[in-house]
Design a protein around this motif. Structure first.
Motif, PDB file in Angstrom:
ATOM      1  N   SER A 135       1.005  -1.131  -0.034  1.00  0.00           N
ATOM      2  CA  SER A 135      -0.083   0.015  -0.057  1.00  0.00           C
ATOM      3  C   SER A 135       0.808   1.292  -0.235  1.00  0.00           C
ATOM      4  CB  SER A 135      -0.920  -0.080   1.088  1.00  0.00           C
ATOM      5  OG  SER A 135      -0.090   0.378   2.465  1.00  0.00           O
ATOM      6  N   ARG A 136       2.032   1.024   0.433  1.00  0.00           N
ATOM      7  CA  ARG A 136       2.895   2.221   0.569  1.00  0.00           C
ATOM      8  C   ARG A 136       3.856   2.587  -0.702  1.00  0.00           C
ATOM      9  NH1 ARG A 136       3.187   3.766   5.911  1.00  0.00           N
ATOM     10  NH2 ARG A 136       2.277   2.326   7.172  1.00  0.00           N
ATOM     11  N   GLN A 137       3.538   1.659  -1.759  1.00  0.00           N
ATOM     12  CA  GLN A 137       4.159   1.601  -3.094  1.00  0.00           C
ATOM     13  C   GLN A 137       3.653   2.462  -4.187  1.00  0.00           C
ATOM     14  OE1 GLN A 137       7.616   0.738  -3.355  1.00  0.00           O
ATOM     15  NE2 GLN A 137       7.215   0.506  -1.252  1.00  0.00           N
ATOM     16  N   HIS A 138       3.967   3.425  -4.771  1.00  0.00           N
ATOM     17  CA  HIS A 138       3.504   3.928  -6.083  1.00  0.00           C
ATOM     18  C   HIS A 138       2.875   2.998  -6.936  1.00  0.00           C
ATOM     19  CE1 HIS A 138       2.381   6.971  -9.087  1.00  0.00           C
ATOM     20  NE2 HIS A 138       3.086   6.435  -9.840  1.00  0.00           N
ATOM     21  N   GLY A 139       1.568   2.986  -7.181  1.00  0.00           N
ATOM     22  CA  GLY A 139       0.940   1.862  -7.918  1.00  0.00           C
ATOM     23  C   GLY A 139       0.479   0.713  -7.272  1.00  0.00           C
ATOM     24  N   TRP A 140       0.744   0.658  -6.005  1.00  0.00           N
ATOM     25  CA  TRP A 140       0.519  -0.671  -5.010  1.00  0.00           C
ATOM     26  C   TRP A 140       1.102  -1.702  -5.600  1.00  0.00           C
ATOM     27  CZ3 TRP A 140      -5.324   0.450  -3.919  1.00  0.00           C
ATOM     28  CH2 TRP A 140      -5.561   1.798  -3.437  1.00  0.00           C
ATOM     29  N   HIS A 141       2.191  -1.813  -6.092  1.00  0.00           N
ATOM     30  CA  HIS A 141       2.789  -3.278  -6.639  1.00  0.00           C
ATOM     31  C   HIS A 141       4.367  -3.134  -6.331  1.00  0.00           C
ATOM     32  CE1 HIS A 141       3.266  -0.833 -10.431  1.00  0.00           C
ATOM     33  NE2 HIS A 141       4.421  -1.308 -10.457  1.00  0.00           N
ATOM     34  N   MET A 142       4.916  -4.190  -6.108  1.00  0.00           N
ATOM     35  CA  MET A 142       6.664  -4.312  -5.825  1.00  0.00           C
ATOM     36  C   MET A 142       6.697  -5.714  -6.602  1.00  0.00           C
ATOM     37  SD  MET A 142       6.551  -3.769  -1.647  1.00  0.00           S
ATOM     38  CE  MET A 142       8.277  -3.641  -1.465  1.00  0.00           C
ATOM     39  N   ARG A 143       8.036  -5.859  -6.852  1.00  0.00           N
ATOM     40  CA  ARG A 143       8.659  -6.988  -7.145  1.00  0.00           C
ATOM     41  C   ARG A 143       8.713  -8.112  -6.157  1.00  0.00           C
ATOM     42  NH1 ARG A 143      11.670  -7.405 -12.037  1.00  0.00           N
ATOM     43  NH2 ARG A 143      11.667  -5.639 -13.048  1.00  0.00           N
ATOM     44  N   MET A 144       8.697  -9.224  -6.450  1.00  0.00           N
ATOM     45  CA  MET A 144       8.597 -10.433  -5.325  1.00  0.00           C
ATOM     46  C   MET A 144      10.029 -10.192  -4.578  1.00  0.00           C
ATOM     47  SD  MET A 144       6.014 -12.256  -5.401  1.00  0.00           S
ATOM     48  CE  MET A 144       6.397 -13.851  -4.948  1.00  0.00           C
ATOM     49  N   SER A 145      11.133 -10.144  -4.992  1.00  0.00           N
ATOM     50  CA  SER A 145      12.328  -9.589  -4.246  1.00  0.00           C
ATOM     51  C   SER A 145      12.179  -8.659  -3.294  1.00  0.00           C
ATOM     52  CB  SER A 145      13.446  -9.561  -5.060  1.00  0.00           C
ATOM     53  OG  SER A 145      13.392  -8.517  -5.962  1.00  0.00           O
ATOM     54  N   GLN A 146      11.561  -7.129  -3.670  1.00  0.00           N
ATOM     55  CA  GLN A 146      11.386  -6.295  -3.026  1.00  0.00           C
ATOM     56  C   GLN A 146      10.461  -6.743  -1.556  1.00  0.00           C
ATOM     57  OE1 GLN A 146      10.059  -3.826  -6.203  1.00  0.00           O
ATOM     58  NE2 GLN A 146      11.234  -2.418  -5.524  1.00  0.00           N
ATOM     59  N   LEU A 147       9.297  -7.423  -1.996  1.00  0.00           N
ATOM     60  CA  LEU A 147       8.318  -7.928  -1.079  1.00  0.00           C
ATOM     61  C   LEU A 147       9.061  -8.667   0.013  1.00  0.00           C
ATOM     62  CD1 LEU A 147       5.526  -7.326  -0.391  1.00  0.00           C
ATOM     63  CD2 LEU A 147       4.823  -9.333  -1.677  1.00  0.00           C
ATOM     64  N   ALA A 148       9.774  -9.527  -0.506  1.00  0.00           N
ATOM     65  CA  ALA A 148      10.593 -10.587   0.409  1.00  0.00           C
ATOM     66  C   ALA A 148      11.477  -9.807   1.411  1.00  0.00           C
ATOM     67  CB  ALA A 148      11.255 -11.682  -0.313  1.00  0.00           C
ATOM     68  N   ARG A 149      11.974  -8.772   0.780  1.00  0.00           N
ATOM     69  CA  ARG A 149      13.037  -8.124   2.071  1.00  0.00           C
ATOM     70  C   ARG A 149      12.056  -7.121   2.867  1.00  0.00           C
ATOM     71  NH1 ARG A 149      15.952  -7.037  -2.544  1.00  0.00           N
ATOM     72  NH2 ARG A 149      14.922  -4.993  -3.005  1.00  0.00           N
ATOM     73  N   ALA A 150      10.831  -6.531   2.325  1.00  0.00           N
ATOM     74  CA  ALA A 150       9.948  -5.602   3.501  1.00  0.00           C
ATOM     75  C   ALA A 150       9.342  -6.532   4.341  1.00  0.00           C
ATOM     76  CB  ALA A 150       9.011  -5.017   2.253  1.00  0.00           C
ATOM     77  N   ALA A 151       9.027  -7.801   4.146  1.00  0.00           N
ATOM     78  CA  ALA A 151       8.547  -8.649   5.011  1.00  0.00           C
ATOM     79  C   ALA A 151       9.448  -9.492   5.752  1.00  0.00           C
ATOM     80  CB  ALA A 151       7.394  -9.479   4.415  1.00  0.00           C
ATOM     81  N   ALA A 152      10.769  -9.401   5.502  1.00  0.00           N
ATOM     82  CA  ALA A 152      11.824 -10.218   6.051  1.00  0.00           C
ATOM     83  C   ALA A 152      11.864 -11.590   5.807  1.00  0.00           C
ATOM     84  CB  ALA A 152      11.935  -9.800   7.595  1.00  0.00           C
ATOM     85  N   LEU A 153      11.424 -11.900   4.570  1.00  0.00           N
ATOM     86  CA  LEU A 153      11.227 -13.426   4.397  1.00  0.00           C
ATOM     87  C   LEU A 153      12.059 -13.822   3.438  1.00  0.00           C
ATOM     88  CD1 LEU A 153       7.284 -13.200   4.065  1.00  0.00           C
ATOM     89  CD2 LEU A 153       8.599 -14.437   5.796  1.00  0.00           C
ATOM     90  N   SER A 154      12.499 -15.102   3.255  1.00  0.00           N
ATOM     91  CA  SER A 154      13.178 -15.800   2.082  1.00  0.00           C
ATOM     92  C   SER A 154      12.374 -15.722   0.890  1.00  0.00           C
ATOM     93  CB  SER A 154      13.758 -17.376   2.376  1.00  0.00           C
ATOM     94  OG  SER A 154      12.244 -18.108   2.331  1.00  0.00           O
TER      95      SER A 154
END
Length: 153
Positions: A51-70
């Protein structure tokens, strides 16, 4: 015990204190979000990050980092949220190998419904932690952090 040993113990104690505060907050959030919104903390974190991203989307790798997940854990989580209709995946227009994860309208609605619960439980838990002598200095340090840091910093 030498000076180096004292330094190590101080850092270890600080880490244990941080872990204690994190555990307290996460336990309370997990319970409240699960009971009221059928969301886990990490699911909320993913919806919030998107929700904090312009366009409400992220690459999977960015999302993994944001959620501290592999990468594999992020993929499993995105699969679950996609099956619930909260997220969708979209091919990147610039790079056909890239996949974006986007919030759906249902994801936005659930996040907006859950955010007040998250904010309230976080504030209540931090207030409670202020009264615990071991945790109080850490909560006070959090209070001193800048409030106007950009979301992508």
């Amino acid at each position: 015990m030498g000076i180096a040993d004292d330094s190590l113990e101080i850092r270890a104690r600080g880490w244990r204190t941080l872990a204690s505060l994190h555990g307290l907050i996460e336990t309370r959030l997990e319970k409240a979000l699960g009971e009221r919104h059928t969301l886990s903390v990490v699911e909320f974190t993913v919806l919030d990050a998107l929700s904090r991203q312009h366009g409400w989307h992220m690459r999977m790798s960015q999302l993994a980092r944001a959620a501290a997940l592999s990468a594999s854990a992020a993929t499993r989580l995105v699969n679950r949220l996609e099956n619930r209709g909260l997220l969708t995946r979209v091919l990147c227009a610039d790079d056909r190998r890239g996949i974006y994860t986007e919030l759906t309208p249902a994801g936005v609605d659930l996040l907006e419904e859950a955010r007040p619960t998250y904010d309230r439980i976080l504030e209540e838990t931090l207030q409670e932690a202020r009264d615990i002598p071991e945790l109080s200095p850490l909560v006070e340090a959090l209070d001193r952090l800048p409030r106007n840091v950009p979301a992508d910093a």
